[in-house]
Write a protein that holds these residues in place. Structure first.
Motif, PDB file in Angstrom:
ATOM      1  N   GLY A 157      25.547   6.596 -43.374  1.00 52.89           N
ATOM      2  CA  GLY A 157      26.736   5.755 -43.459  1.00 52.89           C
ATOM      3  C   GLY A 157      28.023   6.544 -43.338  1.00 52.89           C
ATOM      4  N   ARG A 158      27.887   7.852 -43.113  1.00 55.90           N
ATOM      5  CA  ARG A 158      29.069   8.702 -42.955  1.00 55.90           C
ATOM      6  C   ARG A 158      29.733   8.442 -41.608  1.00 55.90           C
ATOM      7  NH1 ARG A 158      28.773  14.073 -41.607  1.00 55.90           N
ATOM      8  NH2 ARG A 158      26.510  14.006 -41.894  1.00 55.90           N
ATOM      9  N   TRP A 159      28.941   8.078 -40.608  1.00 55.02           N
ATOM     10  CA  TRP A 159      29.445   7.655 -39.308  1.00 55.02           C
ATOM     11  C   TRP A 159      29.087   6.194 -39.098  1.00 55.02           C
ATOM     12  CZ3 TRP A 159      27.520  12.127 -35.560  1.00 55.02           C
ATOM     13  CH2 TRP A 159      28.132  13.326 -35.941  1.00 55.02           C
ATOM     14  N   ALA A 160      29.782   5.560 -38.184  1.00 60.61           N
ATOM     15  CA  ALA A 160      29.502   4.169 -37.822  1.00 60.61           C
ATOM     16  C   ALA A 160      29.225   4.093 -36.330  1.00 60.61           C
ATOM     17  CB  ALA A 160      30.676   3.273 -38.199  1.00 60.61           C
ATOM     18  N   GLY A 161      28.752   2.948 -35.872  1.00 57.31           N
ATOM     19  CA  GLY A 161      28.431   2.796 -34.457  1.00 57.31           C
ATOM     20  C   GLY A 161      28.895   1.465 -33.910  1.00 57.31           C
ATOM     21  N   THR A 162      28.951   1.369 -32.583  1.00 59.92           N
ATOM     22  CA  THR A 162      29.304   0.114 -31.910  1.00 59.92           C
ATOM     23  C   THR A 162      28.400  -0.078 -30.706  1.00 59.92           C
ATOM     24  OG1 THR A 162      30.859   0.945 -30.238  1.00 59.92           O
ATOM     25  CG2 THR A 162      31.731   0.584 -32.460  1.00 59.92           C
ATOM     26  N   MET A 163      28.486  -1.255 -30.133  1.00 61.12           N
ATOM     27  CA  MET A 163      27.820  -1.568 -28.868  1.00 61.12           C
ATOM     28  C   MET A 163      28.907  -2.086 -27.930  1.00 61.12           C
ATOM     29  SD  MET A 163      24.650  -0.885 -29.699  1.00 61.12           S
ATOM     30  CE  MET A 163      23.383  -1.711 -28.756  1.00 61.12           C
ATOM     31  N   CYS A 164      29.177  -1.360 -26.846  1.00 61.22           N
ATOM     32  CA  CYS A 164      30.283  -1.694 -25.941  1.00 61.22           C
ATOM     33  C   CYS A 164      29.737  -2.276 -24.636  1.00 61.22           C
ATOM     34  CB  CYS A 164      31.135  -0.457 -25.655  1.00 61.22           C
ATOM     35  SG  CYS A 164      31.932   0.236 -27.123  1.00 61.22           S
ATOM     36  N   LEU A 165      29.729  -3.592 -24.544  1.00 62.15           N
ATOM     37  CA  LEU A 165      29.203  -4.271 -23.369  1.00 62.15           C
ATOM     38  C   LEU A 165      30.307  -4.970 -22.577  1.00 62.15           C
ATOM     39  CD1 LEU A 165      26.887  -4.336 -25.731  1.00 62.15           C
ATOM     40  CD2 LEU A 165      25.790  -5.977 -24.243  1.00 62.15           C
ATOM     41  N   THR A 166      31.001  -5.896 -23.229  1.00 60.69           N
ATOM     42  CA  THR A 166      31.880  -6.850 -22.552  1.00 60.69           C
ATOM     43  C   THR A 166      33.100  -6.180 -21.941  1.00 60.69           C
ATOM     44  OG1 THR A 166      31.161  -8.520 -24.140  1.00 60.69           O
ATOM     45  CG2 THR A 166      33.120  -9.022 -22.863  1.00 60.69           C
ATOM     46  N   GLU A 167      33.485  -6.667 -20.751  1.00 59.13           N
ATOM     47  CA  GLU A 167      34.704  -6.227 -20.082  1.00 59.13           C
ATOM     48  C   GLU A 167      35.548  -7.457 -19.735  1.00 59.13           C
ATOM     49  OE1 GLU A 167      33.730  -3.651 -16.804  1.00 59.13           O
ATOM     50  OE2 GLU A 167      32.569  -2.276 -18.062  1.00 59.13           O
ATOM     51  N   PRO A 168      36.824  -7.266 -19.392  1.00 58.61           N
ATOM     52  CA  PRO A 168      37.683  -8.424 -19.141  1.00 58.61           C
ATOM     53  C   PRO A 168      37.119  -9.407 -18.120  1.00 58.61           C
ATOM     54  CG  PRO A 168      39.009  -6.440 -19.278  1.00 58.61           C
ATOM     55  CD  PRO A 168      37.575  -5.994 -19.325  1.00 58.61           C
ATOM     56  N   GLN A 169      36.412  -8.915 -17.112  1.00 64.52           N
ATOM     57  CA  GLN A 169      35.911  -9.777 -16.047  1.00 64.52           C
ATOM     58  C   GLN A 169      34.486 -10.255 -16.290  1.00 64.52           C
ATOM     59  OE1 GLN A 169      36.155  -6.510 -15.822  1.00 64.52           O
ATOM     60  NE2 GLN A 169      34.119  -5.862 -15.224  1.00 64.52           N
ATOM     61  N   CYS A 170      33.817  -9.782 -17.341  1.00 65.98           N
ATOM     62  CA  CYS A 170      32.425 -10.188 -17.547  1.00 65.98           C
ATOM     63  C   CYS A 170      32.048 -10.175 -19.018  1.00 65.98           C
ATOM     64  CB  CYS A 170      31.471  -9.303 -16.756  1.00 65.98           C
ATOM     65  SG  CYS A 170      31.322  -7.602 -17.339  1.00 65.98           S
ATOM     66  N   GLY A 171      31.304 -11.224 -19.409  1.00 64.24           N
ATOM     67  CA  GLY A 171      30.748 -11.295 -20.747  1.00 64.24           C
ATOM     68  C   GLY A 171      29.242 -11.323 -20.649  1.00 64.24           C
ATOM     69  N   THR A 172      28.703 -12.523 -20.491  1.00 67.14           N
ATOM     70  CA  THR A 172      27.246 -12.667 -20.377  1.00 67.14           C
ATOM     71  C   THR A 172      26.709 -12.014 -19.110  1.00 67.14           C
ATOM     72  OG1 THR A 172      27.351 -14.731 -21.623  1.00 67.14           O
ATOM     73  CG2 THR A 172      25.382 -14.348 -20.309  1.00 67.14           C
ATOM     74  N   ASP A 173      27.433 -12.140 -18.006  1.00 72.20           N
ATOM     75  CA  ASP A 173      26.978 -11.593 -16.722  1.00 72.20           C
ATOM     76  C   ASP A 173      27.333 -10.115 -16.636  1.00 72.20           C
ATOM     77  OD1 ASP A 173      26.185 -11.068 -14.171  1.00 72.20           O
ATOM     78  OD2 ASP A 173      27.598 -12.435 -13.195  1.00 72.20           O
ATOM     79  N   LEU A 174      26.499  -9.271 -17.235  1.00 69.16           N
ATOM     80  CA  LEU A 174      26.794  -7.843 -17.311  1.00 69.16           C
ATOM     81  C   LEU A 174      26.598  -7.130 -15.983  1.00 69.16           C
ATOM     82  CD1 LEU A 174      25.251  -7.124 -20.810  1.00 69.16           C
ATOM     83  CD2 LEU A 174      27.676  -7.173 -20.214  1.00 69.16           C
ATOM     84  N   GLY A 175      26.072  -7.834 -14.999  1.00 73.55           N
ATOM     85  CA  GLY A 175      25.970  -7.247 -13.667  1.00 73.55           C
ATOM     86  C   GLY A 175      27.327  -6.931 -13.065  1.00 73.55           C
ATOM     87  N   GLN A 176      28.401  -7.501 -13.656  1.00 75.54           N
ATOM     88  CA  GLN A 176      29.749  -7.262 -13.153  1.00 75.54           C
ATOM     89  C   GLN A 176      30.455  -6.092 -13.846  1.00 75.54           C
ATOM     90  OE1 GLN A 176      32.230 -10.836 -12.439  1.00 75.54           O
ATOM     91  NE2 GLN A 176      30.512 -12.034 -13.221  1.00 75.54           N
TER      92      GLN A 176
END
Length: 607
Positions: A157-176
């Motif tokens: 718990g000394r460090w934390a983590g994230t998951m960075c997927l979404t971009e301004p032009q794409c949410g669900t459609d990660l192919g973009q």
């Protein structure tokens, strides 16, 4: 503001009496330490932390929110101290491997912890919660050096983590995805791009934040086949494990949100940030979604959490607040008006919240047993076991995530309704629950995305209806011995049996129509998901009622007979008042697609 009280009696009922978790844990390779005494100690300890530390910060955290200055985010007062206590208690490593500092208990225990924390204070829970996906990804797909470098401080718990997927032009459609990853001579990569909606992307709770980032190599194929996965730390980690220079990743802004204001949702800018590839080139999406089913169970917990917390706020208010006389006659003669709880419509709202919360808890706890087996398979490298249980869990997860979050939002709104005008006033905290609940139907895939995943992918494409047949066979097997019973048990069993057969028939009808009309999958999927949710919850309410009835009839419920009576009565309410909603969804899903598709696009206009 509702003061959270952990529903330990109901949790223990499900764990010990309905789902027999003690036997389940005894059969798991990592369940030896999960004895009944240990599980009880974990429940009690977590309940105390949630009730005394997290719950009091819920309203104040929303009022203060997070702030940002020069890319540095400050969390609300009390959050740093609460997180330090959380980490010191060893809560972050509850279900992670001992070789990296964890306690290696079953994953479902982590889920129980998350339920209590999330109900007490969902925005706070998101900070350690986002780290779990990061840790799981590194554990399953990282090399030995990456595991040794990142897992111990993350688990501590000394460090934390994230998951960075979404971009301004794409949410669900990660192919973009457009974020670029340029290979360097030393084997690292330079990542450049912008990610949005990144929960816990920047904060002051830990000394380092480890981002798991989707990006494209220069020669990557187009679409989802060309996405790779990278570890990008906020501070580059030196060879000896100490923190080095600040990396070129920075929070550009905080999102201005409707709710969960104490959770830092960030725009993250990667400006040639140093990253390290995890998994194979162009296989990043597969690695990212390794634990997506378990992540979606975590989001389903939010629906349960808000139904439970709103009920805990509405119930005492309904008992204390007085208005008019009950239609059936004076109830509280010593007062000038009767308590709200005497009015049938208020009781309907309270019972809806209670039925949804306790039904959702049963659905999630059942799925958590599958998750335990899935994680156990992954831990010992038995990918056949992993895939078998991941497939089984894959049927549950869109229903849990889509259905429970929709009903959790409904229950949050019901809580405001019980309060009347006071529910709209911030000081009571009921509107806060409703604002926070709204996001649950959107992230980890909107309800529509979950519905398409369920009907289009899991039911039709992958299994041709087999998953529905398997689950409805379980339903009929449970109901069949009680079809001739009298009273509420027999009535509920017959309803479940009928719904199981009906669900099979509906699936076949849509499958046949889809062969000629592909749009039926999209036009029917949301109603199909909600129908499936109501029927599945009915199955688990029957299961609870059967156990409660056995306790009462065989004398096993002498100490708390009122608990078991309330279980059966709540089940009766569910079957009489909530399960019939499935009929409307049945009718709607079978309606002609033409009524959805026939209008010309140009006719969607303001008039």
């Amino acid at each position: 503001m509702p003061q959270y009280k952990a529903p330990l009696r109901d949790m223990r009922f499900l764990l010990n009496e309905v789902f027999d978790y003690p036997s389940h844990y005894a059969a798991l390779p990592n369940g030896e330490d999960a004895t009944p005494d240990m599980v009880d100690a974990i429940l009690e300890g977590c309940a105390t932390f949630c009730e005394e530390v997290l719950s009091p910060l819920y309203l104040t955290g929303d009022q203060e929110g997070c702030t940002i200055q020069d890319g540095e985010v400050t969390t609300p007062k009390g959050y740093k101290e609460a997180y330090a206590e959380y980490a010191a208690g060893g809560w972050q490593g509850l279900a992670h491997p001992k070789e990296y500092g964890g306690q290696e208990l079953p994953m479902s225990l982590n889920l129980l912890k998350s339920e209590m924390m999330g109900t007490a204070n969902w925005p706070f829970t998101m900070y350690p919660g986002l780290s779990l996906g990061c840790m799981n990804t590194i554990y399953l797909h990282g090399n030995d050096k990456q595991k040794a470098t990142y897992l111990p401080p993350l688990i501590e718990g000394r460090w934390a983590g994230t998951m960075c997927l979404t971009e301004p032009q794409c949410g669900t459609d990660l192919g973009q995805v457009k974020t670029k990853a340029e290979p360097q001579a030393d084997g690292t990569y330079k990542l450049t791009g912008t990610k949005i909606f990144i929960s816990s992307g920047e904060h002051d709770l830990t000394e380092n934040i480890i981002h798991i980032v989707l990006a494209r190599l220069p020669d990557a194929p187009k679409g989802t086949k060309g996405i790779s996965l990278f570890i990008v730390p906020k501070f580059v980690v030196n060879a000896d494990g100490s923190m080095g220079e600040r990396n070129s990743v920075k929070a550009g802004a905080l999102e201005h949100k409707m709710g969960i204001r104490a959770s830092a949702t960030c725009v993250m800018n990667f400006d040639g940030a140093t990253g390290y590839m995890i998994a194979q080139p162009n296989k990043g999406l597969e690695a990212m979604f390794t634990f997506m089913n378990s992540a979606r169970i975590g989001t389903a917990l939010q629906g349960l959490a808000h139904a439970e917390l709103s009920y805990q706020g509405a119930l005492p208010y309904a008992k204390e607040r007085r208005s008019m006389r009950a239609l059936s006659g004076k109830k509280d003669a010593e007062h000038t008006a009767d308590a709200l709880i005497w009015h049938a419509d208020v009781r309907r709202m309270l019972l809806t919240q209670k039925a949804v919360a306790e039904g959702a808890r049963a659905m999630i706890y059942s799925a958590a047993k599958l998750a335990d087996h899935m994680v156990a398979g992954a831990a010992k490298g038995d990918m056949k076991q992993y895939e078998h249980y991941d497939d089984k869990l894959g049927f549950y997860t869109p229903i849990l995530k889509g259905f429970i979050t929709e009903l959790g939002l409904e229950c949050a709104n019901i809580g405001m309704q019980v309060f009347g005008g006071h529910g709209y006033i911030k000081e009571h905290g009921m509107e806060l629950i409703a604002r926070d609940a709204r996001i649950a139907t959107l992230y980890e895939g909107t309800t529509g995305i979950q519905a398409l995943d369920l009907l289009g992918r899991k039911v039709l494409l992958q299994t041709r209806g087999k998953v529905v047949s398997e689950f409805t066979n379980i339903m009929t097997a449970q109901a069949k011995p009680h079809l001739l019973d009298g009273g509420p048990i027999g009535s509920m069993a017959r309803a479940c049996f009928k719904r199981a057969l009906q669900w099979k028939g509906l699936t076949l009808r849509i499958m046949l129509r889809a062969a000629k009309d592909r749009d039926i999958v999209s036009s029917a999927c949301a109603d199909y998901l909600m129908y499936a949710g109501y029927v599945m919850m009915g199955h688990f309410w029957l299961q609870q009622a059967l156990v409660a009835n056995e306790k009462l009839t065989k004398g096993g419920g002498k100490e708390t007979p009122e608990f078991y009576k309330a279980k059966i009565q709540t089940a009766e309410f569910y079957f009489d008042r909530l399960l019939p909603r499935a009929d409307a969804h049945k009718k709607s899903m079978l309606a002609p697609t033409d009524t959805v598709m026939q209008m010309d696009n140009e006719h969607f206009m303001f008039t």
